[in-house]
Design an enzyme around this catalytic site. Structure first.
Site, PDB file in Angstrom:
ATOM      1  N   HIS A 142     -23.170  44.952  27.926  1.00 31.84           N
ATOM      2  CA  HIS A 142     -24.526  45.250  28.462  1.00 31.84           C
ATOM      3  C   HIS A 142     -24.598  44.755  29.847  1.00 31.84           C
ATOM      4  O   HIS A 142     -23.991  43.618  29.966  1.00 31.84           O
ATOM      5  CB  HIS A 142     -25.765  45.311  27.642  1.00 31.84           C
ATOM      6  N   HIS A 149     -27.253  43.510  32.850  1.00 30.59           N
ATOM      7  CA  HIS A 149     -28.854  43.154  33.141  1.00 30.59           C
ATOM      8  C   HIS A 149     -29.000  43.957  34.598  1.00 30.59           C
ATOM      9  O   HIS A 149     -28.261  43.195  35.300  1.00 30.59           O
ATOM     10  CB  HIS A 149     -29.208  41.674  32.977  1.00 30.59           C
TER      11      HIS A 149
END
Length: 140
Positions: A101, A103
């Protein structure tokens, strides 16, 4: 492929509700429940990849353009003056959920210092040794 035990797979697949700001066939972008700043978002691939080293190249090619699109929207809507794009790999690097993932962290004038470090020193011999070793490792 997804991992039935992965919370980010469940969020990306819509099984767990989230504050979704963007979705397409490859990604879901959500607001982080533990934000570093107002508007902190996460780009979650819908396929499960443990980290950057396992990430499929076709998915990887879409991540940075999407991060730019999210960051531009943050600047327009939230009025932030900049944003950080952060991606952690491995526990010692700060990865706490082992589903790749990214940010996107809005940065505001006068806000707290984040994602900073004090530059160290490296001599030219050390740099050459590391460079040679990395080049050799990357050949395979």
């Amino acid at each position: 492929m997804t991992d039935n035990n992965c919370i980010f797979c469940k969020i990306a697949g819509g099984e767990i509700p989230s504050a979704t700001v963007y979705e397409d066939s490859d990604f879901r972008v959500i607001l982080d429940l533990g934000p570093a700043s107002r508007g902190h978002a996460l780009i979650l691939p819908k396929e499960h990849f443990k980290d950057l080293c396992e990430l499929d190249e076709s998915v990887a090619a879409k991540v940075l353009p999407l991060a730019g699109k999210v960051g531009a929207a943050m600047k327009e809507v939230l009025g932030c003056s900049g944003f950080n794009v952060v991606q952690n790999n491995g526990e010692t690097a700060g990865q706490t959920v082992f589903h790749f993932h990214v940010h996107i962290i809005p940065r505001y004038e006068g806000g707290p210092a984040m994602v900073t470090w004090t530059p160290g020193n490296a001599d030219s011999t050390e740099l050459a040794e590391i460079s040679d070793s990395l080049k050799e490792a990357m050949k395979s």
